[in-house]
Scaffold this active site. Structure first.
Site, short mmCIF file in Angstrom:
data_model
loop_
_atom_site.label_atom_id
_atom_site.label_comp_id
_atom_site.label_asym_id
_atom_site.label_seq_id
_atom_site.Cartn_x
_atom_site.Cartn_y
_atom_site.Cartn_z
N TRP A 21 0.81 -1.24 0.00
CA TRP A 21 0.00 0.00 0.00
C TRP A 21 0.83 1.27 0.00
O TRP A 21 1.80 1.38 0.74
CB TRP A 21 -0.86 0.00 1.26
CG TRP A 21 -1.47 1.33 1.58
CD1 TRP A 21 -0.88 2.36 2.28
CD2 TRP A 21 -2.78 1.79 1.24
NE1 TRP A 21 -1.75 3.44 2.38
CE2 TRP A 21 -2.92 3.10 1.76
CE3 TRP A 21 -3.85 1.22 0.54
CZ2 TRP A 21 -4.09 3.85 1.60
CZ3 TRP A 21 -5.01 1.97 0.39
CH2 TRP A 21 -5.12 3.27 0.91
N ASN A 23 0.06 5.76 0.07
CA ASN A 23 -0.80 6.92 -0.14
C ASN A 23 0.07 8.16 -0.40
O ASN A 23 0.88 8.10 -1.33
CB ASN A 23 -1.91 7.08 0.92
CG ASN A 23 -1.49 7.10 2.37
OD1 ASN A 23 -1.11 6.09 2.92
ND2 ASN A 23 -1.59 8.23 3.03
N ASP A 24 -0.08 9.22 0.34
CA ASP A 24 0.50 10.52 -0.03
C ASP A 24 1.96 10.49 -0.51
O ASP A 24 2.79 9.83 0.10
CB ASP A 24 0.54 11.47 1.18
CG ASP A 24 -0.72 11.47 1.99
OD1 ASP A 24 -1.71 10.85 1.57
OD2 ASP A 24 -0.71 12.09 3.06
N GLN A 40 3.91 7.63 1.72
CA GLN A 40 3.28 6.89 2.81
C GLN A 40 3.18 5.43 2.38
O GLN A 40 2.61 5.12 1.31
CB GLN A 40 1.89 7.47 3.09
CG GLN A 40 1.93 8.84 3.74
CD GLN A 40 2.40 8.74 5.18
OE1 GLN A 40 1.64 8.42 6.07
NE2 GLN A 40 3.67 9.02 5.42
N TRP A 48 -4.24 0.45 4.10
CA TRP A 48 -3.53 1.38 4.97
C TRP A 48 -3.18 0.69 6.28
O TRP A 48 -3.96 -0.10 6.81
CB TRP A 48 -4.42 2.61 5.23
CG TRP A 48 -3.69 3.72 5.90
CD1 TRP A 48 -2.95 4.68 5.28
CD2 TRP A 48 -3.61 3.99 7.30
NE1 TRP A 48 -2.40 5.52 6.22
CE2 TRP A 48 -2.79 5.13 7.46
CE3 TRP A 48 -4.12 3.38 8.44
CZ2 TRP A 48 -2.49 5.67 8.72
CZ3 TRP A 48 -3.83 3.92 9.69
CH2 TRP A 48 -3.02 5.05 9.82
N PHE A 80 4.20 9.66 9.50
CA PHE A 80 3.15 10.24 8.66
C PHE A 80 3.78 11.22 7.65
O PHE A 80 5.00 11.37 7.58
CB PHE A 80 2.11 10.93 9.54
CG PHE A 80 0.95 10.04 9.94
CD1 PHE A 80 1.07 8.65 9.94
CD2 PHE A 80 -0.27 10.59 10.32
CE1 PHE A 80 -0.01 7.83 10.30
CE2 PHE A 80 -1.35 9.78 10.68
CZ PHE A 80 -1.22 8.41 10.67
N SER A 81 2.91 11.92 6.93
CA SER A 81 3.38 12.75 5.81
C SER A 81 4.27 13.92 6.24
O SER A 81 4.20 14.38 7.38
CB SER A 81 2.19 13.27 5.02
OG SER A 81 1.67 12.19 4.28
N ARG A 151 -0.37 17.93 11.75
CA ARG A 151 0.48 17.06 10.91
C ARG A 151 0.80 17.62 9.53
O ARG A 151 0.29 18.65 9.12
CB ARG A 151 -0.20 15.70 10.76
CG ARG A 151 -1.58 15.72 10.11
CD ARG A 151 -2.05 14.28 9.92
NE ARG A 151 -3.39 14.17 9.36
CZ ARG A 151 -4.51 14.14 10.06
NH1 ARG A 151 -4.48 14.19 11.37
NH2 ARG A 151 -5.68 14.04 9.45
N GLU A 203 -5.50 18.66 5.48
CA GLU A 203 -4.29 17.83 5.47
C GLU A 203 -3.34 18.32 4.38
O GLU A 203 -3.74 19.01 3.44
CB GLU A 203 -4.66 16.36 5.18
CG GLU A 203 -5.64 15.78 6.19
CD GLU A 203 -5.96 14.30 5.96
OE1 GLU A 203 -5.91 13.54 6.93
OE2 GLU A 203 -6.26 13.89 4.82
#
Ligand code: FRU
Length: 482
Positions: A21, A23-24, A40, A48, A80-81, A151, A203
């Site tokens: 997986w 993401n960002d 991510q 996730w 995290f991002s 964040r 975000e």
């Protein structure tokens, strides 16, 4: 897992992970001849989960080489991002010998026994072009016990004031902080009360200056992604503001909400840091998915991909400075073959068929729509399950309808039409980037953009253009196989 299954929807000219997986996009930066993309990453599953920073590098932002995981979770939490910068002047003291990359990211510590999550900002640095990383022993460098959603730090160097600026997502707002050394941060201001799209948590912000085309002027642009609120039929989506930033405060020029993209699959987009001034471009990439259904899309063995990299600028339209995006020029060197589409008049209720001989391609078409009310472009695969793009010249709207015929359930939002307004000119330019599982449409020279995942069972074999009402003329066209 069958090789065939893994590769069925595997993009050719978009970044996707070898497995599991993503993401960002995170920490995008140019350094010593390489574009870096961190992301991510859950290395253990295709949904996730505990977040790491995966890593890939590229010479052209199109072909990526995936490297080892850059950042692993630790006692302060998951990774995290966040962003990365080159510390050219050793403001941190991490680089006594030569400049290197610093990552500024969120540590996310999930709450246990009903306690709330804790999010803090931390640093890591690398002496070997991002291949290995050392976490700063003074982490975290920025905390706020009052804020739960705290964040996605995006950091840039502000030359006139000779200091670092961080823009951070803080609930349904962003906050700006400043620092001399990336370690000590001072609060500058907050932006977001009573402005923008307030349906869910903010975000992945980004703030940068962009040139206004045809002038010597620049304006500041703020990107803010907004999470998925299940009560609304929108999903996760990114909006932007254009305005001024004086090193402390951001003041937008407008009150209206401006979407970055009219499709459903452009989220958490941020720009590259440290692209040399001799190049001067501002380029961003986003995660090509939507939190509403990201964990359910039907890829096998891997899940998640990035948009095509896009260059940004502003253009003044009816007195407003609006965002313009175009695929990076590196796409041209990537073309393996180029086919010209002849000028052609398509009479009312007639069709014109164009063969498609590849999996990833750029399709550029300019139409004269003076006498056209509606026309469709249907991308058709062997199983005749088309993606249909409908252009309504009367209402100045483009609609993209994708079909998802898998047995698996997917939230209804996935199947709902995606709608975008276009300009009023008699000439309409549509530029598509088509890949194994995505379509990106740039209309009006990139002033209107629509990005959508698609999951055909077979590659598209033909494009059928039908003039439903009125005569339609293809003025010029070109297909580049990528
Ligand atoms: C945005 C986001 C960020 C967060 C990350 C976690 O998609 O929710 O706010 O840092 O994803 O993976």
């Amino acid at each position: 897992m069958l090789h065939k299954e893994i590769n069925k929807h595997r993009p050719r000219v978009h970044f996707s992970p070898k497995a599991n997986w993503i993401n960002d996009p995170n920490g995008m930066a140019y350094f010593e001849g390489e574009y870096h993309l961190f992301f991510q990453y859950n290395p253990k599953d295709t949904v996730w989960g505990p977040m790491h920073w995966g890593h890939a590098v590229s010479k052209d932002m199109i072909e990526w080489e995936e490297l080892d995981i850059a950042l692993f979770p630790d006692h302060l939490g998951q990774i995290f991002s966040g962003s990365a910068v080159v510390d050219w002047h050793n403001t941190t003291g991490f680089f006594p010998e030569k400049p290197g990359l610093v990552a500024i990211f969120t540590h996310h510590l999930p709450g246990v026994n009903g306690e709330r999550d804790v999010q803090t900002q931390s640093l890591a640095y690398s002496h070997d072009r991002g291949r290995t990383w050392v976490k700063y022993e003074g982490n975290p460098v920025l905390t706020d016990p009052d804020l739960v959603d705290f964040r996605d730090p995006k950091v840039f160097w502000d030359p006139p004031r000779k200091r670092w600026i961080m823009v951070l997502a803080t609930g349904q707002s962003v906050r700006f902080y400043s620092s001399q050394n990336l370690k000590d941060w001072q609060f500058e201001s907050k932006f977001g009360d009573d402005v923008g799209y307030q349906a869910a948590v903010w975000e992945c912000p980004d703030l940068f200056e962009l040139p206004i085309e045809g002038t010597n002027q620049k304006k500041w642009t703020l990107f803010v992604s907004v999470g998925d609120n299940p009560q609304y039929n929108v999903g996760s989506k990114t909006h932007y503001f254009v305005g001024d930033f004086d090193g402390t405060t951001f003041v937008p020029d407008h009150k209206d909400i401006r979407w970055l993209d009219h499709g459903k699959d452009n989220y958490a987009g941020v720009s590259f840091s440290d692209i040399p001034t001799s190049d001067g471009r501002r380029i961003y990439m986003a995660w090509m998915s939507n939190w509403r259904y990201a964990n359910q899309v039907p890829t096998a063995g891997w899940r998640g991909q990035m948009t095509f990299p896009r260059q940004l600028s502003l253009q003044t339209v009816d007195g407003e400075d609006v965002l313009k995006q175009s695929p990076v020029k590196e796409i041209e060197q990537h073309a393996q073959s180029v086919q010209t589409i002849e000028k052609k008049m398509i009479k009312s209720s007639e069709s014109h068929q164009i063969e498609l001989n590849g999996i990833s391609m750029a399709i550029d078409l300019t139409f004269n729509i003076t006498n056209t009310e509606t026309f469709t472009l249907a991308f058709i695969d062997r199983e005749e399950q088309p993606i249909i793009v409908k252009v309504n010249g009367a209402t100045q709207e483009v609609t993209l309808q994708r079909q998802y015929n898998d047995k698996e359930d997917i939230p209804a939002l996935f199947n709902q039409p995606q709608l975008m307004s276009i300009g009023t000119d008699s000439e309409l330019n549509l530029r598509f980037i088509l890949d194994a599982s995505s379509i990106e449409l740039f209309a009006d020279d990139g002033l209107s953009v629509l990005t959508s995942l698609i999951y055909p069972n077979q590659p598209y074999q033909k494009l059928v253009i039908t003039s439903e009402k009125g005569n339609l003329e293809i003025i010029t066209g070109q297909i580049s196989i990528l």
